[in-house]
Design a protein around this motif. Structure first.
Motif, mmCIF file in Angstrom:
data_model
loop_
_atom_site.group_PDB
_atom_site.id
_atom_site.type_symbol
_atom_site.label_atom_id
_atom_site.label_comp_id
_atom_site.label_asym_id
_atom_site.label_seq_id
_atom_site.Cartn_x
_atom_site.Cartn_y
_atom_site.Cartn_z
ATOM 1 N N LYS A 162 -13.403 1.335 8.763
ATOM 2 C CA LYS A 162 -12.327 0.413 8.398
ATOM 3 C C LYS A 162 -12.900 -0.767 7.636
ATOM 4 O O LYS A 162 -12.284 -1.277 6.704
ATOM 5 C CB LYS A 162 -11.648 -0.106 9.666
ATOM 6 N N LYS A 179 0.251 -6.436 5.618
ATOM 7 C CA LYS A 179 -0.854 -5.539 5.885
ATOM 8 C C LYS A 179 -1.780 -5.363 4.675
ATOM 9 O O LYS A 179 -2.988 -5.270 4.824
ATOM 10 C CB LYS A 179 -0.281 -4.172 6.288
ATOM 11 N N ILE A 211 -5.833 -5.738 4.496
ATOM 12 C CA ILE A 211 -6.797 -4.726 4.056
ATOM 13 C C ILE A 211 -7.684 -5.339 2.974
ATOM 14 O O ILE A 211 -8.889 -5.102 2.935
ATOM 15 C CB ILE A 211 -6.058 -3.474 3.528
ATOM 16 N N GLY A 251 -12.958 -0.343 4.203
ATOM 17 C CA GLY A 251 -11.650 -0.155 3.582
ATOM 18 C C GLY A 251 -11.020 1.203 3.798
ATOM 19 O O GLY A 251 -10.054 1.549 3.127
ATOM 20 N N ARG A 286 -10.698 -7.105 4.108
ATOM 21 C CA ARG A 286 -11.868 -6.307 4.475
ATOM 22 C C ARG A 286 -12.841 -6.197 3.309
ATOM 23 O O ARG A 286 -14.025 -5.983 3.527
ATOM 24 C CB ARG A 286 -11.423 -4.905 4.893
ATOM 25 N N ASP A 321 -8.624 3.960 5.183
ATOM 26 C CA ASP A 321 -7.224 3.802 5.589
ATOM 27 C C ASP A 321 -6.798 5.077 6.297
ATOM 28 O O ASP A 321 -6.808 6.155 5.724
ATOM 29 C CB ASP A 321 -6.387 3.563 4.326
#
Lengths: 267, 288
Positions: free
Chosen positions: A184, B75, B79, A187, B82, A189
């Motif tokens: 994760k 969301k 992401i 990245g 990250r 998913d």
């Protein structure tokens, strides 16, 4: 997230139930299940209820834990109840409401009977795992099935495999969590896309997990060989089980309950 | 850059096993800083850093990255975080999975949706940062040595070109040479990219040699957050927390206690050497 699974969990303790011999607990569970299926009517459940009340009181594990464990099984319980009602006979329960005519007294009685039976079944077997560590449980199974060795049945090997498998479930769950987080962080998913995309997204988890499982297996095999493990032949035990007054008392109570239920069946 | 407000996290909420991992952490990490994070085992270091890129959700409190609340955003933004905050977990070599080193390092950039040309550029840059030869790119990551695997895994996160790079004990389990090599590579990365770096370590030497400031975690709380000299001044408190000061600092503290006119604020061997030279020089002058 994966840590929330509680099926077959063990709660360490020193209660009466914890100190029972695991072989006796296994035998008692078998007797308990047999008695449960012999119960002819609702009165019989009172006897079983008394037994389980004793078990809960002498185990130190609260009833709340059991009910949390029941939640994932709710679907099966409702499903069973529904079909029992559907196929039950007797008089309609609500004679004045036409669209509820399919609910009949006999069906409701059967459904209730089944629900109580399933819940008591889960409770009884749950308390076996709550108070017996997986290692003790497989140990007890090995002892009980030892006579099958005469037929060249690999009792020891199977018990060892079960012990190792159970021992590594939490380790592998931990590892999976770690790998998921690591991917994760790059990245990955896992939650969007169609089935093929999602299946593909599992590759970065499954490959490291497989590799680490093999690595652990190899390390474990080495560690066992270093300690001269050669299979079950001539292997002595660190823990020698022996029955105490507790075991005989528990067996006595269970047999008494069973006898009462058999009396219920006859009269 | 990274700011937390009353950040708390508990594991196993609602079960008999509920434990608070971190409690009421308020910190502010400046852009371009090199922060060393130290703390006893179980002090909440790993839990803390897993919050910075939204792997863990706080039980209460807020995390602000560049002034934006991480869990207020949708969301997609999360992401995106990250990629802005790159996190290298402990023993990262266990996350390798691709057939070739190139593909494994490219996994992150590919998830960012970059073009093939850009990915290639980033992979080459990342492999240069960790000091591996481009010839390993076509090898299987499983054919490499332990230290090389570790570097490939770190390169996999560096290829995201994050604004903040967080490393959880990147040198654990390596030999002294491998340790120094990896840490100096991270130092170079910090200098060249001007990014913020957070380094979790148990080695006070590694921290004093690399970091500008230190964050001390103790029993789930942030006990200190200050510059390296300011933190190592509290040697007694650190020892009470099951931590320590660098060995060279201990030597100079003992020297001072024995009556030698030396400074206590010595954190690296180089500084120690300079301090001793200064002392000898002074002594020589007095004799003359």
């Amino acid at each position: 997230m994966l840590k929330d699974i509680t099926i077959g969990q063990y709660f360490p303790g020193k209660s009466f139930m914890h100190r029972l011999d695991p072989r006796m607990k296994l035998l008692l569970t078998v007797l308990y299940v047999v008695s449960l299926f012999l119960v002819p009517d609702f009165w019989g459940f009172l006897v079983i209820g008394a037994v389980i009340a004793l078990v809960v009181a002498s185990s130190g594990v609260s009833l709340k834990v059991v009910f949390r464990g029941l939640k994932p099984l709710m679907f099966i319980i409702i499903f069973t109840a529904f079909f029992n009602i559907l196929y039950g006979g007797g008089e309609p329960l609500f004679p004045n409401i036409s669209w509820l005519a399919w609910i009949k007294t006999e069906g409701v009685r059967n459904a209730l009977f089944m629900i109580i039976r399933i819940i008591l079944l889960i409770m009884g077997t749950s308390y076996l795992t709550y108070t017996t560590s997986p290692v003790m449980l497989t140990d007890a199974m090995e002892r009980i099935f030892r006579p099958l060795k005469v037929l060249h049945f690999p009792v020891h090997e199977l018990a060892m495999m079960m012990t190792i498998a159970l021992r590594f479930i939490p380790t592998l769950i931990d590892e999976t969590d770690k790998i998921i987080n690591a991917q994760k962080a790059r990245g990955a998913d896992f939650e969007t896309g169609n089935i093929i995309r999602r299946a593909k997204a599992l590759i970065p988890i499954l490959i490291p997990l497989l590799i680490s499982a093999f690595r652990r297996a190899e390390e474990l095999a080495d560690a066992m060989e270093c300690r001269c493990y050669q299979g079950g032949e001539g292997r002595t035990r660190y823990k020698v089980y022996s029955f105490s007054w507790r075991d005989w008392a528990a067996l006595g109570i269970m047999l008494l309950a069973m006898a009462t239920i058999i009396l219920f069946m006859i009269f | 850059m990274i700011k937390t407000e009353h950040l708390s996290h508990a594991y196993g909420v609602g079960t008999p096993f509920e434990t608070a991992a971190i409690e009421d952490v308020n910190i502010h990490i400046e852009k371009g800083d090199y922060v060393g994070i130290i703390g006893h085992t179980g002090s909440g270091k790993s839990t803390l850093i897993s919050h910075f890129n939204a792997i863990l959700k706080p039980t209460s409190g807020r995390i602000l990255i560049d002034g934006r609340d991480l869990w207020d955003a949708d969301k997609k933004t999360r992401i995106q975080t990250r990629f802005d905050v790159g996190l290298v977990f402990q023993y990262p070599e266990y996350q390798l999975f691709e057939e070739t080193v190139y593909k494994d390092i490219a996994f992150g950039p590919k998830n960012m949706g970059l073009s093939a040309a850009e990915i290639e550029k980033r992979v080459e840059k990342a492999i240069h940062f960790v000091g591996l030869k481009p010839s390993v790119l076509e090898k299987s990551p499983f054919d490499l040595s332990g230290g090389q695997k570790r570097r490939v895994a770190i390169a996999g996160v560096m290829a995201l070109q994050p604004k903040v790079l967080i490393l959880d004990e990147p040198a654990a389990g390596l030999d002294p040479r491998g340790r120094d090599e990896i840490l100096s590579r991270i130092r170079d990365y910090h200098k060249e990219t001007k990014s913020t770096v957070l380094l979790v370590s148990h080695s006070m030497e590694d921290i004093s040699r690399n970091a500008n400031s230190i964050l001390v975690m103790n029993k789930g709380r942030c006990a200190m957050h200050a510059s390296v000299p300011e933190v190592f001044e509290h040697a007694d408190e650190l020892v009470q927390m099951g931590l320590d000061v660098p060995k060279i600092t201990r030597v100079f503290i003992s020297l001072q206690e024995k009556g030698y006119p030396v400074s206590r604020n010595v954190y690296t061997v180089e500084q120690g050497k300079a301090e001793l030279m200064r002392l000898l020089q002074k002594g020589g002058d007095q004799n003359a």
